[in-house]
Write an enzyme that holds these catalytic residues in place. Structure first.
Site, PDB file in Angstrom:
ATOM      1  N   ASP A 129       0.612  12.196   5.693  1.00 55.96           N
ATOM      2  CA  ASP A 129      -0.748  11.668   5.713  1.00 55.96           C
ATOM      3  C   ASP A 129      -1.465  12.192   6.955  1.00 55.96           C
ATOM      4  O   ASP A 129      -0.953  12.091   8.062  1.00 55.96           O
ATOM      5  CB  ASP A 129      -0.711  10.136   5.729  1.00 55.96           C
ATOM      6  CG  ASP A 129      -2.058   9.534   5.313  1.00 55.96           C
ATOM      7  OD1 ASP A 129      -2.887  10.251   4.724  1.00 55.96           O
ATOM      8  OD2 ASP A 129      -2.267   8.343   5.587  1.00 55.96           O
ATOM      9  N   HIS A 136     -14.150   8.552  10.402  1.00 56.06           N
ATOM     10  CA  HIS A 136     -13.100   7.523  10.457  1.00 56.06           C
ATOM     11  C   HIS A 136     -12.422   7.499  11.832  1.00 56.06           C
ATOM     12  O   HIS A 136     -12.298   6.448  12.460  1.00 56.06           O
ATOM     13  CB  HIS A 136     -12.070   7.780   9.357  1.00 56.06           C
ATOM     14  CG  HIS A 136     -10.858   6.897   9.443  1.00 56.06           C
ATOM     15  ND1 HIS A 136     -10.922   5.532   9.255  1.00 56.06           N
ATOM     16  CD2 HIS A 136      -9.552   7.174   9.707  1.00 56.06           C
ATOM     17  CE1 HIS A 136      -9.702   5.013   9.384  1.00 56.06           C
ATOM     18  NE2 HIS A 136      -8.856   5.990   9.669  1.00 56.06           N
ATOM     19  N   GLU A 202      -6.894   2.106   2.303  1.00 54.36           N
ATOM     20  CA  GLU A 202      -7.484   3.318   2.863  1.00 54.36           C
ATOM     21  C   GLU A 202      -7.892   4.228   1.718  1.00 54.36           C
ATOM     22  O   GLU A 202      -7.067   4.569   0.859  1.00 54.36           O
ATOM     23  CB  GLU A 202      -6.507   4.036   3.805  1.00 54.36           C
ATOM     24  CG  GLU A 202      -6.291   3.266   5.101  1.00 54.36           C
ATOM     25  CD  GLU A 202      -5.568   4.061   6.181  1.00 54.36           C
ATOM     26  OE1 GLU A 202      -4.726   4.914   5.837  1.00 54.36           O
ATOM     27  OE2 GLU A 202      -5.855   3.814   7.369  1.00 54.36           O
ATOM     28  N   GLU A 204      -8.498   7.553   0.241  1.00 52.51           N
ATOM     29  CA  GLU A 204      -8.067   8.913   0.564  1.00 52.51           C
ATOM     30  C   GLU A 204      -7.973   9.751  -0.703  1.00 52.51           C
ATOM     31  O   GLU A 204      -7.901   9.232  -1.814  1.00 52.51           O
ATOM     32  CB  GLU A 204      -6.674   8.899   1.228  1.00 52.51           C
ATOM     33  CG  GLU A 204      -6.580   7.986   2.449  1.00 52.51           C
ATOM     34  CD  GLU A 204      -5.326   8.233   3.285  1.00 52.51           C
ATOM     35  OE1 GLU A 204      -4.661   9.278   3.096  1.00 52.51           O
ATOM     36  OE2 GLU A 204      -5.023   7.363   4.127  1.00 52.51           O
ATOM     37  N   ASP A 236      -3.719   4.363   0.778  1.00 56.05           N
ATOM     38  CA  ASP A 236      -2.651   4.220   1.772  1.00 56.05           C
ATOM     39  C   ASP A 236      -2.756   2.809   2.364  1.00 56.05           C
ATOM     40  O   ASP A 236      -3.256   2.616   3.470  1.00 56.05           O
ATOM     41  CB  ASP A 236      -2.846   5.307   2.834  1.00 56.05           C
ATOM     42  CG  ASP A 236      -1.757   5.300   3.888  1.00 56.05           C
ATOM     43  OD1 ASP A 236      -0.633   4.919   3.560  1.00 56.05           O
ATOM     44  OD2 ASP A 236      -2.055   5.687   5.028  1.00 56.05           O
ATOM     45  N   ARG A 240      -2.894  -3.839   9.451  1.00 52.37           N
ATOM     46  CA  ARG A 240      -3.484  -3.447  10.740  1.00 52.37           C
ATOM     47  C   ARG A 240      -2.872  -4.172  11.928  1.00 52.37           C
ATOM     48  O   ARG A 240      -2.811  -3.616  13.033  1.00 52.37           O
ATOM     49  CB  ARG A 240      -5.000  -3.713  10.710  1.00 52.37           C
ATOM     50  CG  ARG A 240      -5.759  -2.959   9.653  1.00 52.37           C
ATOM     51  CD  ARG A 240      -5.618  -1.466   9.795  1.00 52.37           C
ATOM     52  NE  ARG A 240      -6.423  -0.766   8.784  1.00 52.37           N
ATOM     53  CZ  ARG A 240      -6.324   0.537   8.537  1.00 52.37           C
ATOM     54  NH1 ARG A 240      -5.460   1.286   9.226  1.00 52.37           N
ATOM     55  NH2 ARG A 240      -7.076   1.099   7.613  1.00 52.37           N
ATOM     56  N   GLN A 243       0.352  -2.496  12.572  1.00 54.06           N
ATOM     57  CA  GLN A 243       0.034  -1.165  13.108  1.00 54.06           C
ATOM     58  C   GLN A 243      -0.338  -1.227  14.592  1.00 54.06           C
ATOM     59  O   GLN A 243       0.149  -0.425  15.401  1.00 54.06           O
ATOM     60  CB  GLN A 243      -1.120  -0.567  12.302  1.00 54.06           C
ATOM     61  CG  GLN A 243      -1.487   0.871  12.676  1.00 54.06           C
ATOM     62  CD  GLN A 243      -2.582   1.448  11.768  1.00 54.06           C
ATOM     63  OE1 GLN A 243      -3.046   0.789  10.840  1.00 54.06           O
ATOM     64  NE2 GLN A 243      -2.979   2.672  12.031  1.00 54.06           N
ATOM     65  N   LYS A 256       2.534   1.205   7.321  1.00 52.55           N
ATOM     66  CA  LYS A 256       2.069   2.119   6.284  1.00 52.55           C
ATOM     67  C   LYS A 256       3.117   2.363   5.200  1.00 52.55           C
ATOM     68  O   LYS A 256       2.788   2.921   4.156  1.00 52.55           O
ATOM     69  CB  LYS A 256       1.750   3.482   6.910  1.00 52.55           C
ATOM     70  CG  LYS A 256       0.734   3.428   8.030  1.00 52.55           C
ATOM     71  CD  LYS A 256      -0.654   3.446   7.468  1.00 52.55           C
ATOM     72  CE  LYS A 256      -1.674   3.640   8.576  1.00 52.55           C
ATOM     73  NZ  LYS A 256      -3.022   3.768   8.008  1.00 52.55           N
ATOM     74  N   THR A 260       2.134   2.885  -1.178  1.00 54.17           N
ATOM     75  CA  THR A 260       0.999   3.807  -1.285  1.00 54.17           C
ATOM     76  C   THR A 260       0.733   4.007  -2.777  1.00 54.17           C
ATOM     77  O   THR A 260       1.665   4.280  -3.527  1.00 54.17           O
ATOM     78  CB  THR A 260       1.328   5.162  -0.622  1.00 54.17           C
ATOM     79  OG1 THR A 260       1.709   4.932   0.742  1.00 54.17           O
ATOM     80  CG2 THR A 260       0.136   6.104  -0.660  1.00 54.17           C
ATOM     81  N   GLU A 367     -12.985  -0.637   9.162  1.00 60.27           N
ATOM     82  CA  GLU A 367     -14.311  -0.133   9.532  1.00 60.27           C
ATOM     83  C   GLU A 367     -15.444  -0.920   8.889  1.00 60.27           C
ATOM     84  O   GLU A 367     -16.445  -1.216   9.537  1.00 60.27           O
ATOM     85  CB  GLU A 367     -14.453   1.342   9.126  1.00 60.27           C
ATOM     86  CG  GLU A 367     -13.591   2.303   9.904  1.00 60.27           C
ATOM     87  CD  GLU A 367     -13.608   3.663   9.231  1.00 60.27           C
ATOM     88  OE1 GLU A 367     -14.533   4.448   9.478  1.00 60.27           O
ATOM     89  OE2 GLU A 367     -12.687   3.954   8.441  1.00 60.27           O
TER      90      GLU A 367
HETATM   91 MN    MN Z   1      -3.769   6.846   5.758  1.00 59.97          MN
END
Ligand code: MN
Length: 420
Positions: A129, A136, A202, A204, A236, A240, A243, A256, A260, A367
């Site tokens: 990834d 971002h 996420e 993507e 993904d 948080r 993380q 993560k 996925t 975000e």
């Molecule tokens: Mn990602």
């Protein structure tokens, strides 16, 4: 305009201009095999092979379609992918009678979508990834390190990435279980152990690697796109709070690797070619091994929808576009292999969260709700700063042509409560 004898609605993601590859099995029983999406149907490539439609092409005698993954087709390289798509396009053309007027072949080779189960398109050996959207990376940097220098010094010089986990990649429709882990407590005290309180998605795109490269032999950037079999949507899922506590100094790990989600249909670069555009301007100019000739981005609208258990319909919470990516797929692939790392057929390389310049184009809740400080209000009055149990999260995307769409379908998943 090219048209199929199979009825395709104007807003369908799968007109004859697309013809993405996937893997399916009939609900009535039978082994997995390769198919191509056309409108609300799946064209059975194994049935076409059996009927001799690949004679005289690079696919002749290769037996790559009667298999439960695309890996063997991916390994054959671009001439074979093009031949497969050309045969499908020819047989589906409104003016071509070979399939249209042969009831026995239609019966064997055209499956209504509702009559099949879609499977993971590839056996994914390795998953990487990246972090290729400047919007971002800048937003995240501003939130966590302040707004002065939101990008770390390396960011404009190389496509930052990490090696992910392929074992937990699931197909659209599979539920995602809220994971447990060590959480950074709000007051900075001793770590807690519990279900994540900051579950995120996420937005993507990812691409599957074709033939790959031998160990020790980098793929030069001018040949990198020959290695790209096609693209899928990637969610993904991220925790948080896990993380924030675990990521230094080696990067994401448990935050993560729990799940996925990818979409089932793999859209080829040939189908996306009409939508090629210049990406974000790159300043400073990248080092020579990362310099790509010509435009390397694609104009693909990307939407995120959420539906809580009390909502009658999904509501859109974000709209972004793949053209906002700073680092192209070719640059990601060239960088990945430049030290000699070998990629193999079926490897998945994902873009990282694709955010754009607008508030609405932010590609994750971190975000969109600015780390919990700007809650989103949903149409039914509920608010969100992170995902809640029961939420159904859907990614979708398409490139808009003149009278047709080259689309990706959906990557969707519902959040299940943490294991008790
Ligand atoms: Mn990602």
């Amino acid at each position: 305009m090219l048209r199929s004898f199979v009825e395709v609605a104007p807003d369908s993601h799968f007109p004859i201009q697309n013809l993405p590859f996937g893997v399916f099995r009939p609900r009535a029983g039978g082994p997995g095999r390769v198919g191509v999406a056309i409108g609300d149907y799946v064209l059975d490539m194994a049935a076409l092979e059996e009927a001799g439609h690949f004679r005289g092409t690079p696919l002749d005698g290769r037996a790559v379609f009667a298999r439960p993954s695309l890996n063997a087709l991916m390994a054959l390289g671009r001439p074979a992918w093009r031949a497969a798509r050309a045969v499908a396009a020819h047989l589906l053309d409104a003016n071509e009678p070979a399939l249209r007027d042969t009831p026995a072949l239609r019966e064997a080779a055209l499956w209504p979508m509702g009559a099949v189960e879609l499977l993971l398109p590839a056996e994914i050996g390795d998953y990487t990834d990246f972090y290729s959207s400047r919007f971002h990376a800048s937003n995240v940097g501003a939130m966590f390190r302040g707004g002065e220098n939101p990008l770390l010094p390396n960011w404009r010089h190389l496509p930052v990435g990490y090696h992910g986990r392929s074992s937990s990649i699931v197909l659209s429709g599979a539920a995602v279980r809220r994971p447990w882990g060590q959480l950074r407590p709000p007051d900075g005290g001793a770590p807690l152990f519990g279900p994540t309180r900051q579950l995120d998605f996420e937005l993507e795109l990812g691409f599957f690697v074709g033939p790959g490269n031998p160990l020790g032999e980098p793929v030069p950037i001018e040949r990198a796109e020959e290695q790209i079999f096609g693209l899928v949507l990637v969610n993904d899922w991220s925790a948080r709070d896990i993380q924030a506590w675990e990521y230094q100094p080696l990067g994401p790990f448990l935050a993560k690797n729990f799940c996925t989600t990818i979409s089932p249909w793999v859209v080829t670069l040939d189908a996306l070619e009409p939508f090629r555009v210049a990406g974000e301007p790159q300043e400073p100019e990248p080092l020579p091994y990362l310099r790509q000739q010509g435009p390397g981005a694609f104009d693909i609208t990307l939407d995120v929808l959420i539906q809580s258990p009390t909502m009658a319909d999904p509501a859109r919470i974000a709209r972004s576009n793949a053209r906002h990516l700073y680092w192209s797929m070719a640059q990601q692939l060239a960088h990945h292999t430049v030290g000699g790392c070998n990629l193999r057929p079926g490897d998945l390389l994902a873009s990282g969260t694709i955010s754009g310049p607008e508030r609405e184009s932010r590609g994750c809740l971190l975000e969109l709700a600015w780390r919990g400080t700007e809650p989103l209000t949903l149409p039914n009055g509920e608010t969100r700063i992170w995902l809640e149990d029961g939420d159904l999260l859907t990614l979708t995307g398409w490139a808009q042509g003149d009278g047709y769409r080259v689309g990706f379908g959906e990557a969707t998943g519902r959040v299940l409560p943490a294991q008790g």
